[in-house]
Design an enzyme around this catalytic site. Structure first.
Site, PDB file in Angstrom:
ATOM      1  N   ASN A   1      -7.091   1.873  -6.753  1.00 21.83           N
ATOM      2  CA  ASN A   1      -6.107   0.841  -6.421  1.00 21.83           C
ATOM      3  C   ASN A   1      -6.492   0.298  -5.052  1.00 21.83           C
ATOM      4  O   ASN A   1      -6.331   0.980  -4.051  1.00 21.83           O
ATOM      5  CB  ASN A   1      -4.696   1.453  -6.390  1.00 21.83           C
TER       6      ASN A   1
ATOM      7  N   LYS B   1      -5.168  -2.125  -3.424  1.00 20.27           N
ATOM      8  CA  LYS B   1      -4.050  -2.678  -2.647  1.00 20.27           C
ATOM      9  C   LYS B   1      -4.461  -4.045  -2.072  1.00 20.27           C
ATOM     10  O   LYS B   1      -5.179  -4.783  -2.749  1.00 20.27           O
ATOM     11  CB  LYS B   1      -3.608  -1.679  -1.580  1.00 20.27           C
TER      12      LYS B   1
ATOM     13  N   HIS C   1       4.605   0.602  -8.388  1.00 17.76           N
ATOM     14  CA  HIS C   1       3.986   1.377  -7.303  1.00 17.76           C
ATOM     15  C   HIS C   1       5.011   1.592  -6.192  1.00 17.76           C
ATOM     16  O   HIS C   1       5.869   0.728  -5.961  1.00 17.76           O
ATOM     17  CB  HIS C   1       2.766   0.623  -6.762  1.00 17.76           C
TER      18      HIS C   1
ATOM     19  N   GLU D   1       4.848   1.297  -3.122  1.00 15.84           N
ATOM     20  CA  GLU D   1       4.892   0.221  -2.115  1.00 15.84           C
ATOM     21  C   GLU D   1       5.700  -0.971  -2.633  1.00 15.84           C
ATOM     22  O   GLU D   1       6.373  -1.654  -1.858  1.00 15.84           O
ATOM     23  CB  GLU D   1       3.455  -0.179  -1.716  1.00 15.84           C
TER      24      GLU D   1
ATOM     25  N   GLU E   1       2.784   9.676  -8.225  1.00 13.81           N
ATOM     26  CA  GLU E   1       2.349   9.456  -6.847  1.00 13.81           C
ATOM     27  C   GLU E   1       3.485   9.840  -5.902  1.00 13.81           C
ATOM     28  O   GLU E   1       4.372   9.008  -5.638  1.00 13.81           O
ATOM     29  CB  GLU E   1       1.984   7.978  -6.629  1.00 13.81           C
TER      30      GLU E   1
ATOM     31  N   GLY F   1      -1.389   7.643   1.311  1.00 16.68           N
ATOM     32  CA  GLY F   1      -1.921   7.127   2.580  1.00 16.68           C
ATOM     33  C   GLY F   1      -1.692   8.045   3.773  1.00 16.68           C
ATOM     34  O   GLY F   1      -1.844   7.631   4.918  1.00 16.68           O
TER      35      GLY F   1
ATOM     36  N   SER G   1      -3.670  10.375  -1.591  1.00 21.50           N
ATOM     37  CA  SER G   1      -4.688  10.983  -0.724  1.00 21.50           C
ATOM     38  C   SER G   1      -5.744  11.782  -1.482  1.00 21.50           C
ATOM     39  O   SER G   1      -6.194  12.832  -1.013  1.00 21.50           O
ATOM     40  CB  SER G   1      -4.020  11.862   0.341  1.00 21.50           C
TER      41      SER G   1
HETATM   42  P1  13P Z   1      -4.133   6.776  -1.095  1.00 14.42           P
HETATM   43  O1  13P Z   1      -5.190   7.354  -1.985  1.00 14.42           O
HETATM   44  O2  13P Z   1      -4.660   5.880  -0.033  1.00 14.42           O
HETATM   45  O3  13P Z   1      -3.209   7.856  -0.573  1.00 14.42           O
HETATM   46  O4  13P Z   1      -3.209   5.822  -2.001  1.00 14.42           O
HETATM   47  C1  13P Z   1      -2.730   6.299  -3.213  1.00 14.42           C
HETATM   48  C2  13P Z   1      -2.122   5.200  -3.975  1.00 14.42           C
HETATM   49  O5  13P Z   1      -1.112   4.640  -3.577  1.00 14.42           O
HETATM   50  C3  13P Z   1      -2.793   4.746  -5.195  1.00 14.42           C
HETATM   51  O6  13P Z   1      -2.011   3.866  -5.920  1.00 14.42           O
END
Ligand code: 13P
Length: 249
Positions: free
Chosen positions: A8, A10, A93, A95, A165, A171, A211
């Site tokens: 992903n 982002k 997601h 976010e 997640e 992150g 992560s």
């Molecule tokens: P990270 O791998 O940067 O923690 O992000 C995970 C994520 O949100 C994948 O959709």
């Protein structure tokens, strides 16, 4: 089921940067055994789809609206994504939920639309740190799943993927342990089995995200209910993501 390595991106990479990424990445995974997916920014979809041709990578988007067209300034629809070659879409997601205030009802409408339009949805679920500390993880996952999947037909369930997640792991560099991830995946699998039966539930890929790195992938991917991973930060670097892919058997 083949394991899944999904990236992903982002809000990262222009169309040109995506092209350069795929040229390098393809040369680093000549013997990949997993299914490889990339959720890229809308503007990078055409170049990613072109770069992925003949390479077995699936390209998808990170969000969409539930209506197919209309007065929704700044939004994008499932037919639009399909028209540039997207084959899947991430929905719900964390976010989107936390920064853009999307709720389960909205995510549910998007999910049904994605299935109708033959875009495979990756539905994201996950608890916050506070939920976990208060012992609410199971209830949160069950509610997100039941409300987001409400009304989804058995037939459409075959197109679905779920990503667990945990918000506290995204992150942060603080991945869930394989034990915690497996436990959460089992909660999801059980909820899916109650809805559509054990056999159907077994076929819905459950991805872990939060992560994931080349250091953590091997211990996660061997767990019985972890069918793949959804990788954020580490999917932006071709070598790092290739190292993850090449550690999946
Ligand atoms: P990270 O791998 O940067 O923690 O992000 C995970 C994520 O949100 C994948 O959709």
């Amino acid at each position: 089921m083949r394991k899944i390595a999904a990236g992903n991106w982002k809000m990262h990479k222009t169309a040109q940067e995506a092209k350069a990424f795929f040229e390098l990445f393809a040369s680093l995974v000549p013997q990949a055994k997993s299914e490889i997916l990339f959720a890229v920014p809308f503007t990078a979809l055409p170049s990613a789809v072109e770069a992925a041709q003949g390479k077995n990578f699936l390209i998808g988007a990170q969000n969409m609206h539930d209506e197919v067209k209309g007065a929704f300034t700044g939004e994008i629809s499932a037919p639009m994504l399909k028209s540039v070659g997207a084959s899947f879409v991430i929905l719900g997601h964390s976010e989107r939920r936390h920064l853009f205030l999307e709720n389960n009802a909205f995510i549910c409408r998007k999910l049904r639309r994605a299935c109708e339009e033959n875009l495979r949805p990756i539905l994201c679920v996950g608890e916050t740190q506070a939920d976990r500390e208060e012992g609410k993880t199971t209830a949160v996952l069950q509610t997100q799943l039941s409300e987001c999947l409400e009304g989804l037909s058995f037939e459409n369930a075959q197109k679905l993927m779920i990503a667990y997640e945990p918000v506290w792991a995204i992150g942060t560099g603080k991945s869930a342990t394989p034990e915690i991830a497996e436990q959460a995946h089992l909660i999801c699998r059980t909820a899916l089995a109650e809805k559509w039966g054990k056999e159907a539930a077994k076929k819905i890929p459950l991805l872990y995200g939060g992560s994931v790195t080349e250091e953590t992938i091997e211990a996660l991917i061997v767990r019985p209910n972890i069918d793949g991973v959804l990788v954020g930060g580490a999917s932006l670097d071709a070598q790092k993501f290739a190292n993850i892919v090449n550690r999946i058997n």
